[in-house]
Scaffold this motif. Sequence first.
Motif, short mmCIF file in Angstrom:
data_model
loop_
_atom_site.label_atom_id
_atom_site.label_comp_id
_atom_site.label_asym_id
_atom_site.label_seq_id
_atom_site.Cartn_x
_atom_site.Cartn_y
_atom_site.Cartn_z
N TYR A 112 -24.65 -11.69 7.43
CA TYR A 112 -23.35 -11.33 6.86
C TYR A 112 -22.25 -11.15 7.91
N LEU A 113 -22.61 -11.13 9.19
CA LEU A 113 -21.61 -11.01 10.25
C LEU A 113 -21.03 -12.39 10.56
N ILE A 114 -19.77 -12.43 10.97
CA ILE A 114 -19.11 -13.70 11.29
C ILE A 114 -19.32 -13.98 12.77
N ALA A 115 -20.14 -14.98 13.06
CA ALA A 115 -20.42 -15.36 14.45
C ALA A 115 -19.27 -16.19 15.01
N ALA A 116 -19.08 -16.13 16.32
CA ALA A 116 -18.14 -17.03 16.99
C ALA A 116 -18.65 -18.46 16.77
N GLU A 117 -17.75 -19.36 16.39
CA GLU A 117 -18.19 -20.72 16.10
C GLU A 117 -17.15 -21.73 16.56
N VAL A 118 -17.60 -22.71 17.35
CA VAL A 118 -16.75 -23.80 17.80
C VAL A 118 -16.95 -24.98 16.85
N GLN A 119 -15.85 -25.51 16.32
CA GLN A 119 -15.90 -26.63 15.39
C GLN A 119 -15.07 -27.78 15.97
N PRO A 120 -15.74 -28.73 16.66
CA PRO A 120 -15.01 -29.86 17.24
C PRO A 120 -14.56 -30.83 16.15
N GLY A 121 -13.41 -31.45 16.39
CA GLY A 121 -12.93 -32.50 15.50
C GLY A 121 -13.57 -33.83 15.89
N LYS A 122 -13.00 -34.90 15.40
CA LYS A 122 -13.53 -36.24 15.68
C LYS A 122 -12.48 -37.05 16.41
N VAL A 123 -12.95 -37.83 17.41
CA VAL A 123 -12.10 -38.75 18.15
C VAL A 123 -12.92 -40.01 18.40
N GLU A 124 -12.31 -41.14 18.13
CA GLU A 124 -13.00 -42.42 18.35
C GLU A 124 -13.43 -42.54 19.81
N GLY A 125 -14.69 -42.91 20.01
CA GLY A 125 -15.22 -43.12 21.34
C GLY A 125 -15.83 -41.89 21.99
N ILE A 126 -15.76 -40.76 21.31
CA ILE A 126 -16.33 -39.52 21.85
C ILE A 126 -17.30 -38.96 20.83
N THR A 127 -18.53 -38.74 21.26
CA THR A 127 -19.55 -38.16 20.40
C THR A 127 -19.84 -36.75 20.89
N VAL A 128 -19.73 -35.80 19.99
CA VAL A 128 -20.01 -34.41 20.32
C VAL A 128 -21.48 -34.15 20.10
N GLY A 129 -22.13 -33.61 21.11
CA GLY A 129 -23.55 -33.28 21.02
C GLY A 129 -23.74 -31.80 20.74
N LYS A 130 -24.77 -31.27 21.32
CA LYS A 130 -25.16 -29.87 21.10
C LYS A 130 -24.14 -28.90 21.68
#
Length: 173
Positions: free
Chosen positions: A79-97
């Motif tokens: 129930y607690l709100i954890a810090a969270e990073v949400q990357p967007g999308k950009v052509e040619g860049i793949t976000v991993g772990k």
Amino acid sequence: MTRLISFLALGALLVLPSCQKNSPQPTQSQATPDEVSSSAQVVKVVSHFIPKSTSAPANVELEITPGFHVNANPATFPYLIAAEVQPGKVEGITVGKIAYPAGVAQKFAFADQPLSVYEGRVTIPIALSIAADIKGQRMLPLKVRVQACDTEKCFPPSTLESAIAINADALRQ
């Protein structure tokens, strides 16, 4: 010399996107619990890319005002709100772990057991893969959701916007 100029330009570009768009943020030394009405007032996001190869890390840094904390990821309770990073999308860049660091266990008056939190400066590494054929600079947008608390109460959560400037040409020099 070209690499140094690219690196300095990259640093200058990163300062602007990390500012909150809707309201000015006080400097971290100015915020006191009585003056805080939002998590955005006590958490700053700074993002940067480390050009090493086409498979390189980026870092998202949370700068949390002394006397405040945010819940670590994962949070101690669902129930607690954890810090969270949400990357967007950009052509040619793949976000991993996204490698959230371990939090620090702290005991607070409002909780029966210690909570896992982030305080001070926290670095959150993100694995990126850059396509070999992209050129020039790309901006990877980020949203960082946090809920700041002091020792007695929590403030409304905020989604902070930032971006990571990625100079694909610097990878090939």
